[in-house]
Design an enzyme around this catalytic site. Structure first.
Site, PDB file in Angstrom:
ATOM      1  N   GLY A   1      26.312  94.054 -14.400  1.00  0.00           N
ATOM      2  CA  GLY A   1      26.148  92.713 -13.860  1.00  0.00           C
ATOM      3  C   GLY A   1      25.127  91.826 -14.540  1.00  0.00           C
ATOM      4  O   GLY A   1      25.166  90.607 -14.413  1.00  0.00           O
TER       5      GLY A   1
ATOM      6  N   ASP B   1      20.880  91.747 -11.482  1.00  0.00           N
ATOM      7  CA  ASP B   1      21.595  90.514 -11.163  1.00  0.00           C
ATOM      8  C   ASP B   1      21.321  90.081  -9.722  1.00  0.00           C
ATOM      9  O   ASP B   1      20.963  88.947  -9.462  1.00  0.00           O
ATOM     10  CB  ASP B   1      23.110  90.649 -11.437  1.00  0.00           C
ATOM     11  CG  ASP B   1      23.716  91.906 -10.815  1.00  0.00           C
ATOM     12  OD1 ASP B   1      22.971  92.708 -10.203  1.00  0.00           O
ATOM     13  OD2 ASP B   1      24.930  92.102 -10.937  1.00  0.00           O
TER      14      ASP B   1
ATOM     15  N   ASP C   1      20.162  93.331  -3.169  1.00  0.00           N
ATOM     16  CA  ASP C   1      20.860  93.193  -1.888  1.00  0.00           C
ATOM     17  C   ASP C   1      20.203  94.163  -0.902  1.00  0.00           C
ATOM     18  O   ASP C   1      19.194  93.820  -0.282  1.00  0.00           O
ATOM     19  CB  ASP C   1      22.340  93.505  -2.150  1.00  0.00           C
ATOM     20  CG  ASP C   1      23.247  93.303  -0.956  1.00  0.00           C
ATOM     21  OD1 ASP C   1      22.860  92.598  -0.022  1.00  0.00           O
ATOM     22  OD2 ASP C   1      24.367  93.841  -0.966  1.00  0.00           O
ATOM     23  N   THR C   2      20.705  95.379  -0.767  1.00  0.00           N
ATOM     24  CA  THR C   2      20.038  96.350   0.122  1.00  0.00           C
ATOM     25  C   THR C   2      18.696  96.793  -0.450  1.00  0.00           C
ATOM     26  O   THR C   2      17.821  97.236   0.287  1.00  0.00           O
ATOM     27  CB  THR C   2      20.912  97.606   0.319  1.00  0.00           C
ATOM     28  OG1 THR C   2      21.063  98.269  -0.944  1.00  0.00           O
ATOM     29  CG2 THR C   2      22.259  97.268   0.907  1.00  0.00           C
ATOM     30  N   GLY C   3      18.556  96.730  -1.780  1.00  0.00           N
ATOM     31  CA  GLY C   3      17.326  97.177  -2.441  1.00  0.00           C
ATOM     32  C   GLY C   3      17.427  98.590  -3.001  1.00  0.00           C
ATOM     33  O   GLY C   3      16.563  99.027  -3.757  1.00  0.00           O
TER      34      GLY C   3
ATOM     35  N   LYS D   1      19.084  88.532  -2.186  1.00  0.00           N
ATOM     36  CA  LYS D   1      19.802  88.390  -0.910  1.00  0.00           C
ATOM     37  C   LYS D   1      19.012  89.169   0.136  1.00  0.00           C
ATOM     38  O   LYS D   1      19.346  90.305   0.454  1.00  0.00           O
ATOM     39  CB  LYS D   1      21.190  89.013  -1.087  1.00  0.00           C
ATOM     40  CG  LYS D   1      22.341  88.206  -0.565  1.00  0.00           C
ATOM     41  CD  LYS D   1      23.572  89.060  -0.408  1.00  0.00           C
ATOM     42  CE  LYS D   1      24.476  89.105  -1.587  1.00  0.00           C
ATOM     43  NZ  LYS D   1      25.717  89.892  -1.317  1.00  0.00           N
TER      44      LYS D   1
ATOM     45  N   ASP E   1      30.549  90.580 -10.730  1.00  0.00           N
ATOM     46  CA  ASP E   1      31.982  90.754 -10.475  1.00  0.00           C
ATOM     47  C   ASP E   1      32.343  90.968  -9.015  1.00  0.00           C
ATOM     48  O   ASP E   1      31.500  91.296  -8.192  1.00  0.00           O
ATOM     49  CB  ASP E   1      32.495  91.981 -11.249  1.00  0.00           C
ATOM     50  CG  ASP E   1      32.062  93.289 -10.564  1.00  0.00           C
ATOM     51  OD1 ASP E   1      30.858  93.425 -10.247  1.00  0.00           O
ATOM     52  OD2 ASP E   1      32.920  94.150 -10.315  1.00  0.00           O
TER      53      ASP E   1
ATOM     54  N   ARG F   1      33.495  88.069 -14.041  1.00  0.00           N
ATOM     55  CA  ARG F   1      32.234  88.215 -14.793  1.00  0.00           C
ATOM     56  C   ARG F   1      32.059  87.095 -15.814  1.00  0.00           C
ATOM     57  O   ARG F   1      30.949  86.719 -16.151  1.00  0.00           O
ATOM     58  CB  ARG F   1      32.184  89.562 -15.529  1.00  0.00           C
ATOM     59  CG  ARG F   1      32.039  90.771 -14.625  1.00  0.00           C
ATOM     60  CD  ARG F   1      31.621  91.977 -15.450  1.00  0.00           C
ATOM     61  NE  ARG F   1      31.844  93.242 -14.760  1.00  0.00           N
ATOM     62  CZ  ARG F   1      30.987  93.786 -13.893  1.00  0.00           C
ATOM     63  NH1 ARG F   1      29.863  93.200 -13.622  1.00  0.00           N
ATOM     64  NH2 ARG F   1      31.265  94.942 -13.308  1.00  0.00           N
TER      65      ARG F   1
HETATM   66  P1  IMP Z   1      21.749  96.902  -3.733  1.00  0.00           P
HETATM   67  O1  IMP Z   1      21.543  98.316  -4.240  1.00  0.00           O
HETATM   68  O2  IMP Z   1      22.450  96.882  -2.410  1.00  0.00           O
HETATM   69  O3  IMP Z   1      20.496  96.073  -3.759  1.00  0.00           O
HETATM   70  O4  IMP Z   1      22.818  96.263  -4.652  1.00  0.00           O
HETATM   71  C1  IMP Z   1      22.548  95.754  -5.841  1.00  0.00           C
HETATM   72  C2  IMP Z   1      23.803  95.629  -6.667  1.00  0.00           C
HETATM   73  O5  IMP Z   1      24.988  95.460  -5.875  1.00  0.00           O
HETATM   74  C3  IMP Z   1      23.698  94.392  -7.502  1.00  0.00           C
HETATM   75  O6  IMP Z   1      23.029  94.652  -8.695  1.00  0.00           O
HETATM   76  C4  IMP Z   1      25.136  94.025  -7.701  1.00  0.00           C
HETATM   77  O7  IMP Z   1      25.657  94.717  -8.802  1.00  0.00           O
HETATM   78  C5  IMP Z   1      25.811  94.483  -6.438  1.00  0.00           C
HETATM   79  N1  IMP Z   1      25.937  93.347  -5.495  1.00  0.00           N
HETATM   80  C6  IMP Z   1      25.164  93.039  -4.437  1.00  0.00           C
HETATM   81  N2  IMP Z   1      25.552  91.917  -3.834  1.00  0.00           N
HETATM   82  C7  IMP Z   1      26.618  91.478  -4.547  1.00  0.00           C
HETATM   83  C8  IMP Z   1      27.461  90.307  -4.454  1.00  0.00           C
HETATM   84  O8  IMP Z   1      27.320  89.423  -3.594  1.00  0.00           O
HETATM   85  N3  IMP Z   1      28.426  90.204  -5.397  1.00  0.00           N
HETATM   86  C9  IMP Z   1      28.634  91.134  -6.369  1.00  0.00           C
HETATM   87  N4  IMP Z   1      27.861  92.215  -6.511  1.00  0.00           N
HETATM   88  C10 IMP Z   1      26.862  92.392  -5.602  1.00  0.00           C
HETATM   89 MG    MG Z   2      24.006  95.261 -10.340  1.00  0.00          MG
END
Ligand code: IMP
Ligand code: MG
Length: 185
Positions: free
Chosen positions: A52, A111, A114-116, A142, A170, A176
């Site tokens: 990403g 990129d 989100d959850t971290g 986010k 994506d 992308r």
């Molecule tokens: P986390 O581990 O939940 O923080 O997710 C991080 C990864 O999930 C990011 O680097 C993205 O690749 C993917 N991701 C999170 N939110 C989105 C979204 O809204 N669109 C697309 N990919 C996302």
């Molecule tokens: Mg990612």
């Protein structure tokens, strides 16, 4: 052996609406580069989280160079999403980790946070490989979905709880190449 190719989803009813345009992206990336250049004294290695970040990292690296901070580039590849819109939580490293020389400042570039879980996993991976200080930078944050506490040093934009695509990001391997950030309905 070749990598597994994920089939593209073919849902023609999907609509993408623009959220952050090209001009705003480019201006903010330049500002981020200035922030990073001002905060970090030593030689920087950017470590991009694939796939990403490939567009953001390319723009950020050149903006840092223009800001007087030429950088080295490494990548690591993580996977936490299948082909859906929900994070699967379990983060896995695909392939090897990055090679980072001594005495370099490492900036992990993602990129979206989100959850971290991804950032936390990558930070721990790098620390387990002897890198004490890992700076963190994300284009999009986010915060509404955060499950683990992570400190992000450089944030491009805060976004609401919407699924975003474009500028490298994506949905089921689509979008992308979109030059702006949009939301998928
Ligand atoms: P986390 O581990 O939940 O923080 O997710 C991080 C990864 O999930 C990011 O680097 C993205 O690749 C993917 N991701 C999170 N939110 C989105 C979204 O809204 N669109 C697309 N990919 C996302
Ligand atoms: Mg990612």
């Amino acid at each position: 052996m070749s990598a597994q190719i994920v089939p593209l989803a073919t849902n023609d009813s999907e609509r993408v609406e623009k959220l952050i345009g090209e001009t705003d992206l480019s201006r903010r990336v330049d500002e981020l580069a200035e922030e990073i250049a001002a905060a970090i004294e030593g030689q920087i290695t950017l470590i991009g989280v694939l796939k990403g970040t490939f567009v953001f990292l390319a723009d950020l690296a050149r903006a840092l160079d223009r800001a007087g901070k030429p950088v080295q580039i490494e990548f690591l590849r993580l996977s936490s999403y299948g082909n859906g819109k929900q994070s699967l939580g379990d983060v896995v490293l695909i392939g090897g980790g990055p090679a980072v020389g001594d005495n370099r400042e490492v900036v992990l570039v993602d990129d979206i946070v989100d959850t971290g879980h991804s950032v936390q996993y990558a930070q721990r991976l790098l620390q387990a490989n002897g890198i004490e200080t890992v700076w963190t930078c994300t284009l999009l944050n986010k915060p509404s979905k955060r499950e683990v506490e992570v400190e992000i040093d450089f944030v491009g934009f805060e976004v609401p709880d919407v699924f975003v695509v474009g500028y490298g990001i994506d949905f089921a391997e689509k979008y992308r190449s979109l030059p702006y950030i949009g939301t998928v309905q």
